[in-house]
Motif scaffolding. Structure first.
Motif, PDB file in Angstrom:
ATOM      1  N   GLN A 118     -66.429 -51.603  43.724  1.00 51.25           N
ATOM      2  CA  GLN A 118     -66.963 -52.491  42.696  1.00 51.25           C
ATOM      3  C   GLN A 118     -65.887 -53.329  42.020  1.00 51.25           C
ATOM      4  N   THR A 143     -74.314 -56.089  48.871  1.00 53.13           N
ATOM      5  CA  THR A 143     -75.095 -55.132  48.074  1.00 53.13           C
ATOM      6  C   THR A 143     -75.774 -55.827  46.901  1.00 53.13           C
ATOM      7  N   GLU A 144     -75.111 -56.823  46.310  1.00 50.20           N
ATOM      8  CA  GLU A 144     -75.737 -57.578  45.227  1.00 50.20           C
ATOM      9  C   GLU A 144     -76.925 -58.387  45.739  1.00 50.20           C
ATOM     10  N   ARG A 145     -76.782 -58.966  46.904  1.00 47.62           N
ATOM     11  CA  ARG A 145     -77.896 -59.733  47.474  1.00 47.62           C
ATOM     12  C   ARG A 145     -79.098 -58.838  47.754  1.00 47.62           C
ATOM     13  N   HIS A 166     -79.962 -56.331  45.897  1.00 47.54           N
ATOM     14  CA  HIS A 166     -80.383 -55.732  44.622  1.00 47.54           C
ATOM     15  C   HIS A 166     -80.005 -54.253  44.554  1.00 47.54           C
ATOM     16  N   ASP A 167     -78.733 -53.986  44.669  1.00 49.49           N
ATOM     17  CA  ASP A 167     -78.262 -52.599  44.724  1.00 49.49           C
ATOM     18  C   ASP A 167     -78.482 -51.894  43.389  1.00 49.49           C
ATOM     19  N   MET A 217     -79.037 -64.603  36.314  1.00 45.33           N
ATOM     20  CA  MET A 217     -79.577 -63.529  37.152  1.00 45.33           C
ATOM     21  C   MET A 217     -81.094 -63.591  37.155  1.00 45.33           C
ATOM     22  N   PHE A 270     -69.682 -57.043  37.536  1.00 48.69           N
ATOM     23  CA  PHE A 270     -69.863 -57.192  38.981  1.00 48.69           C
ATOM     24  C   PHE A 270     -70.087 -58.659  39.306  1.00 48.69           C
ATOM     25  N   ARG A 271     -69.232 -59.189  40.171  1.00 48.32           N
ATOM     26  CA  ARG A 271     -69.352 -60.592  40.532  1.00 48.32           C
ATOM     27  C   ARG A 271     -69.300 -60.756  42.040  1.00 48.32           C
ATOM     28  N   PRO A 272     -70.435 -60.998  42.695  1.00 45.64           N
ATOM     29  CA  PRO A 272     -70.399 -61.278  44.127  1.00 45.64           C
ATOM     30  C   PRO A 272     -69.723 -62.613  44.391  1.00 45.64           C
ATOM     31  N   ILE A 316     -79.485 -63.659  43.533  1.00 44.69           N
ATOM     32  CA  ILE A 316     -79.518 -62.259  43.954  1.00 44.69           C
ATOM     33  C   ILE A 316     -80.915 -61.703  43.802  1.00 44.69           C
TER      34      ILE A 316
END
Length: 542
Positions: free
Chosen positions: A92, A311-313, A315-316, A471, A499-501, A542
């Motif tokens: 992370q 994982t962000e895409r 929706h973890d 978001m 958290f920043r994708p 996301i």
């Protein structure tokens, strides 16, 4: 015919399930308004239902109820609990974070940890009268590292979203993940020096787990050589290499599987947990540091930032749920195993409740804050001023990592019937001192954030309104995140998000007023709410 089966397993899972259900019903209030997290309530439940109070839960009665089984259970629980969460904490972090902040991490792991070790040992020596200097160095090494689980509440919790700058949050999270494994050199150095003074016959130098500890010797050079080879090379460097290779191969395997669409969402999101279990098991088998390897593997897994972005895409929420479940079970178990009867030993080690309380206060003041004030100018990119240095120094909690090192240390010495007098003093003192410092830290640091939040609100300290991100709102019942407001019916505008994708980031300016209904958890004055604020927002799909 049905019968009542009040077995230990049924009791444990029932209590854990009821606690998680009741906590979950008010979780937004507990974590987002009162800032309590999971650790303090779980430990309190464990103490209330454990052998000291209700006598409802007792690890000594579990399974076969074999003598001394609680120590083995505790070590196993701590290893799995910490290992999995260190992999999660590692991936992370931002991409290539260890490479980008290697200078700051070196400062945190070498001079700061060394000063923390020595300062803690001096505090123990000043308050526990019948323990030798070398024994205090062993005990001090057990509580030197900052807890990787409790530190995440400071680095990633709602309070941090509002008031803690991103560089400071990231270095707190990275330091807590890395220094759990780097406590081994300090511990093993003290253990080797203590064994050097005993001159024990080799036939009696039998320990259950001697990795990192050489044969008994009267030669200082040989003792230090054993420490350098077995600890620095085998435990530390091998763990770093093993974690890096494991994480790199895991990242390549995931990218290969994703490119061919072979891996489903469930398997992808469970990958860090599976990787953590694998590393804990294999490192335990070969005798190297599983904690350090887990953190390095997590950082290597997201080295290019693509794993976190994917994982962000998707929706973890899986890994955060695993975090919560491990925290509930682990800290409740910690509350059960606290050795209350050992907190008063005036005739043997000199330990009493007033001495332990004084030790807790001394450790809180001198263990970490002075070292940060002396070194923060060496880390200008992450610690901007002395106020941030004091904040980072104060919030260096002692938790399950210390219990892990406690149980590991007990395996490095012979049983009491063949142990020397100094070793018996150490074994008698280490458990109450470490457990009390852990309990003291959980209570003090757990209550410090709510108190500090109240002070900030009273003093009208503004929340951080930088680095905004849009978001998607996935449900109408989803509460407004900390330090955020509603953009429209489908989005939230979130500031200072940890958290920043790295994928699909574009910039767009948005100008809109903050209304009372939109502000949610943001603490602003009424005059400020009436003003229109121009914010710079990253849009993340996301």
């Amino acid at each position: 015919m049905p019968t009542l089966d009040v077995s230990e397993l049924n009791i444990v899972v029932s209590v854990l399930g009821v606690f998680i259900v009741l906590y979950g019903l008010v979780a937004v209030k507990v974590k987002g308004v009162w800032y309590l997290g999971e650790a303090l309530p779980a430990v309190c439940i464990g103490m209330l239902l454990g052998p000291i109070a209700a006598k409802f839960l007792d690890a000594k009665r579990w399974g076969s109820a074999a003598p001394d089984q609680q120590d083995a259970i505790t070590l196993g629980v701590m290893r799995v609990m910490i290992g999995i969460q260190l992999v999660i904490a590692g991936y992370q972090l931002p991409a290539r974070y260890i490479q980008l902040r290697y200078k700051e991490l070196i400062v945190c792991l070498i001079p700061i940890m060394a000063m923390m070790w020595l300062a803690t040992s001096v505090c123990i020596l000043a308050t526990i009268p019948k323990v030798s200097l070398l024994a205090t160095l062993v005990i001090g090494a057990c509580v030197t590292s900052t807890d990787p689980i409790l530190s995440q509440a400071v680095a990633k919790g709602p309070f941090a979203d509002k008031y803690v700058t991103r560089p400071l949050r990231e270095i707190i999270s990275a330091e807590a993940g890395a220094n759990d494994g780097f406590a081994s050199p300090f511990l093993m150095l003290a253990v080797n020096l203590l064994r050097l003074t005993e001159n024990r016959q080799q036939s009696l130098a039998l320990v259950e787990r001697g990795r990192g500890v050489g044969e008994d010797t009267e030669d200082v050079g040989i003792a230090l050589g054993n420490w350098a080879i077995e600890t620095l090379l085998y435990i530390v460097l091998l763990a770093i290499a093993y974690g890096a290779v494991s994480g790199f191969l895991a990242r390549i395997a995931v990218k290969f599987s994703l490119s061919r669409k072979w891996i489903d969402t469930e398997s992808l999101l469970l990958f860090p947990t599976a990787l953590g279990l694998f590393i804990v098991g294999t490192c335990g088998a070969i005798g190297t540091s599983d904690l350090l390897a887990c953190f390095v593997a997590g950082a290597a897994l997201n080295w290019d930032g693509e794993f976190l972005a994917e994982t962000e895409r998707r929706h973890d929420e899986v890994n955060s749920c695993i975090d919560v479940l491990l925290n509930f079970g682990g800290f409740m178990y910690l509350g059960i195993t606290i050795p209350w009867s050992d907190f008063n030993q005036p005739d043997t080690t000199g330990i009493t409740y007033p001495r332990l309380l004084g030790l807790g206060i001394l450790v809180l003041l001198f263990r970490r804050i002075p070292s940060l004030l002396l070194t923060y100018k060496m880390m200008p990119a992450v610690v901007k001023n002395w106020k941030e240095a004091v904040f980072m120094g104060y919030f260096g909690p002692i938790g399950v990592g210390a219990v892990y090192y406690l149980q590991h240390t007990r395996l490095l010495f012979p049983k009491e019937e063949v142990a020397s007098q100094r070793e018996r003093e150490l074994l008698d003192a280490i458990s109450p001192v470490v457990y009390f410092l852990v309990l003291f830290s959980i209570i003090v640091h757990g209550l410090s954030i709510p108190i500090l939040s109240t002070i900030y609100k009273y003093c009208n300290v503004r929340t951080i309104t930088e680095d905004a991100v849009e978001m998607r709102r996935r449900s109408i019942y989803m509460p407004t995140p900390a330090n955020a407001f509603r953009g429209d019916q489908d989005t939230f505008i979130v500031y200072n998000r940890f958290f920043r994708p790295l994928a699909n980031i574009a910039s767009l300016p948005i100008s809109r007023p903050h209304t009372r209904g939109d502000s949610g958890s943001m603490s602003e004055t009424d005059d400020e709410k009436k003003q229109t604020e121009l914010v710079h927002i990253d849009h993340v799909d996301i």
